[in-house]
Design a protein around this motif. Sequence first.
Motif, PDB file in Angstrom:
ATOM      1  N   SER A   1      10.356   3.787  23.933  1.00  0.00           N
ATOM      2  CA  SER A   1      11.722   3.998  24.744  1.00  0.00           C
ATOM      3  C   SER A   1      11.944   2.992  25.846  1.00  0.00           C
ATOM      4  O   SER A   1      10.764   2.594  26.490  1.00  0.00           O
ATOM      5  CB  SER A   1      11.644   5.385  25.045  1.00  0.00           C
ATOM      6  OG  SER A   1      12.803   5.553  25.985  1.00  0.00           O
ATOM      7  N   ASN A   2      13.028   2.373  25.800  1.00  0.00           N
ATOM      8  CA  ASN A   2      12.912   1.603  27.098  1.00  0.00           C
ATOM      9  C   ASN A   2      14.220   2.229  28.094  1.00  0.00           C
ATOM     10  O   ASN A   2      14.578   1.351  28.871  1.00  0.00           O
ATOM     11  CB  ASN A   2      13.627   0.027  26.678  1.00  0.00           C
ATOM     12  CG  ASN A   2      14.807   0.031  25.932  1.00  0.00           C
ATOM     13  OD1 ASN A   2      15.863   1.148  25.942  1.00  0.00           O
ATOM     14  ND2 ASN A   2      15.361  -1.110  25.503  1.00  0.00           N
ATOM     15  N   GLY A   3      14.499   3.389  28.045  1.00  0.00           N
ATOM     16  CA  GLY A   3      15.349   4.029  28.800  1.00  0.00           C
ATOM     17  C   GLY A   3      16.906   4.078  28.212  1.00  0.00           C
ATOM     18  O   GLY A   3      17.673   4.737  28.871  1.00  0.00           O
ATOM     19  N   ARG A   4      17.025   3.066  27.336  1.00  0.00           N
ATOM     20  CA  ARG A   4      18.573   2.930  27.081  1.00  0.00           C
ATOM     21  C   ARG A   4      18.593   3.143  25.350  1.00  0.00           C
ATOM     22  O   ARG A   4      19.508   3.551  24.798  1.00  0.00           O
ATOM     23  CB  ARG A   4      18.866   1.610  27.102  1.00  0.00           C
ATOM     24  CG  ARG A   4      19.327   1.244  28.727  1.00  0.00           C
ATOM     25  CD  ARG A   4      19.667  -0.230  28.865  1.00  0.00           C
ATOM     26  NE  ARG A   4      21.233  -0.058  28.544  1.00  0.00           N
ATOM     27  CZ  ARG A   4      22.088  -1.155  28.489  1.00  0.00           C
ATOM     28  NH1 ARG A   4      21.213  -2.239  28.658  1.00  0.00           N
ATOM     29  NH2 ARG A   4      23.274  -1.060  28.190  1.00  0.00           N
ATOM     30  N   ALA A   5      17.163   2.931  24.907  1.00  0.00           N
ATOM     31  CA  ALA A   5      17.244   3.100  23.326  1.00  0.00           C
ATOM     32  C   ALA A   5      15.703   3.697  23.091  1.00  0.00           C
ATOM     33  O   ALA A   5      14.969   3.539  23.839  1.00  0.00           O
ATOM     34  CB  ALA A   5      17.496   1.993  22.604  1.00  0.00           C
TER      35      ALA A   5
ATOM     36  N   ASN B   1      14.247  -5.581  24.517  1.00  0.00           N
ATOM     37  CA  ASN B   1      14.224  -6.035  25.824  1.00  0.00           C
ATOM     38  C   ASN B   1      12.695  -5.662  26.341  1.00  0.00           C
ATOM     39  O   ASN B   1      12.447  -4.434  26.348  1.00  0.00           O
ATOM     40  CB  ASN B   1      15.048  -4.861  26.739  1.00  0.00           C
ATOM     41  CG  ASN B   1      14.876  -5.234  28.161  1.00  0.00           C
ATOM     42  OD1 ASN B   1      14.095  -6.019  28.788  1.00  0.00           O
ATOM     43  ND2 ASN B   1      15.717  -4.290  29.013  1.00  0.00           N
TER      44      ASN B   1
END
Length: 93
Positions: A41-45, A25
Amino acid sequence: MLGTHFIELPVAMPPMLPGMVGVNNTQYFALYYQGSKATWSNGRAMATFSYYAVYAPLIEHITLAIHLESYNLGTCGKIKYRLNGDNLDIPFG
């Protein structure tokens, strides 16, 4: 997010960068160096990626380096600034 603000960088993110670090993403993601690991990091992973093949050449490239020289993008300890696309994220304002 409370306590966070961004500094827009006058340099566009290289279009191949998300693929090089393994981010699926690409809308929002951060790059930083912490605990001897280059990390995204994308906030979810989050995951680590090659420091020498991707992170170091990116932040040391003259086009970007002149804008980053006054910021600490992380050490083996605490993160002070993160690269978020075309912005510097200052997470603890």
